[in-house]
Design a protein around this motif. Structure first.
Motif, PDB file in Angstrom:
ATOM      1  N   UNK A 124      61.053 135.866  30.810  1.00  0.00           N
ATOM      2  CA  UNK A 124      60.389 134.766  31.507  1.00  0.00           C
ATOM      3  C   UNK A 124      61.060 134.435  32.836  1.00  0.00           C
ATOM      4  N   UNK A 125      62.385 134.487  32.879  1.00  0.00           N
ATOM      5  CA  UNK A 125      63.084 134.148  34.119  1.00  0.00           C
ATOM      6  C   UNK A 125      63.023 135.289  35.139  1.00  0.00           C
ATOM      7  N   UNK A 126      62.405 136.409  34.755  1.00  0.00           N
ATOM      8  CA  UNK A 126      62.228 137.532  35.676  1.00  0.00           C
ATOM      9  C   UNK A 126      60.774 137.658  36.130  1.00  0.00           C
ATOM     10  N   UNK A 127      59.977 136.630  35.841  1.00  0.00           N
ATOM     11  CA  UNK A 127      58.539 136.712  36.095  1.00  0.00           C
ATOM     12  C   UNK A 127      58.214 136.910  37.573  1.00  0.00           C
ATOM     13  N   UNK A 128      59.003 136.315  38.448  1.00  0.00           N
ATOM     14  CA  UNK A 128      58.711 136.465  39.877  1.00  0.00           C
ATOM     15  C   UNK A 128      58.929 137.919  40.323  1.00  0.00           C
ATOM     16  N   UNK A 129      60.023 138.524  39.886  1.00  0.00           N
ATOM     17  CA  UNK A 129      60.275 139.927  40.214  1.00  0.00           C
ATOM     18  C   UNK A 129      59.177 140.807  39.632  1.00  0.00           C
TER      19      UNK A 129
END
Length: 219
Positions: A124-129
């Motif tokens: 979830x915390x890598x969603x932007x990448x």
């Protein structure tokens, strides 16, 4: 020189809007922006006119200029367009592979590393990448479809749609399943199967549109 300043202001403001630095409905004060960018108000005004043409900014008479607020319904309509465009781009690229204009194996070699990196960024915390890699994947397909009208239509709506993944992808999108769909799209295009590529590309975008429709019903 004025044009260079206008481009600088346009790119800076566009980046802030797309990436959330300027939130929906945020006011845009031309004089304040000009002061921050250390330029006159003329290039800033030109930049804002371009952003208005892009659909990212709206001018409300007697109220001012604001970052456009997209409703869920706006986003659904945008994704209806993206779904159609994506399907046609996949179809055209697969046709080019079948005709021998594009090497399917080379295309697969170009797209697969992007999907592999997406698979490495599923948290979830890598969603932007993950979303940025997804954008690169689809841009390659549009660029290589060799239909400038389809590509330009996609690019005009793409920036607006980036706001979709910013709040939907971390919570609602099954990114692992999306990665699997990307691999199927690659296989269909690389095989020159235009009809299958069209369906896979459209179905891939349809999933997000269905998520948006469900959110609209919950409001």
């Amino acid at each position: 020189m004025t044009r260079n300043f206008s481009d600088k202001a346009y790119e800076a403001l566009r980046d802030r809007i797309i990436n959330g630095g300027l939130r929906p409905s945020a006011p845009l004060d031309i004089h304040r922006i000009a002061s921050e960018f250390e330029m006159s108000i003329t290039p800033v005004r030109d930049a804002i006119k371009r952003l208005e043409a892009d659909g990212l900014v709206e001018v409300i008479p007697r109220s001012g200029t604001f970052v456009r607020h997209f409703t869920i319904q706006d986003l659904i309509r945008g994704y209806e367009l993206v779904e159609a465009l994506d399907g046609m781009a996949g179809y055209l690229l697969a046709e080019r592979v079948a005709a021998g204009d594009v090497d399917g194996q080379e295309l697969e070699t170009r797209l697969t590393p992007l999907v592999n990196r997406m698979e490495d960024n599923l948290e979830r915390d890598q969603a932007r990448t993950w979303a940025e890699l997804d954008g690169q994947f689809h841009q390659i397909i549009f660029d290589m479809s060799e239909n400038a009208l389809i590509a330009s239509s996609y690019y005009s709506v793409r920036d607006q749609m980036k706001s979709v993944l910013s709040f939907i992808s971390p919570i609602y999108v099954d990114r692992a399943n999306s990665v699997r769909e990307h691999r199927l799209i690659i296989a269909a295009i690389a095989a020159g199967d235009s009809e299958k590529a069209r369906k896979l590309c459209q179905d891939h975008r349809n999933l997000v549109r269905q998520i948006l429709k469900k959110l609209l019903l919950q409001m």
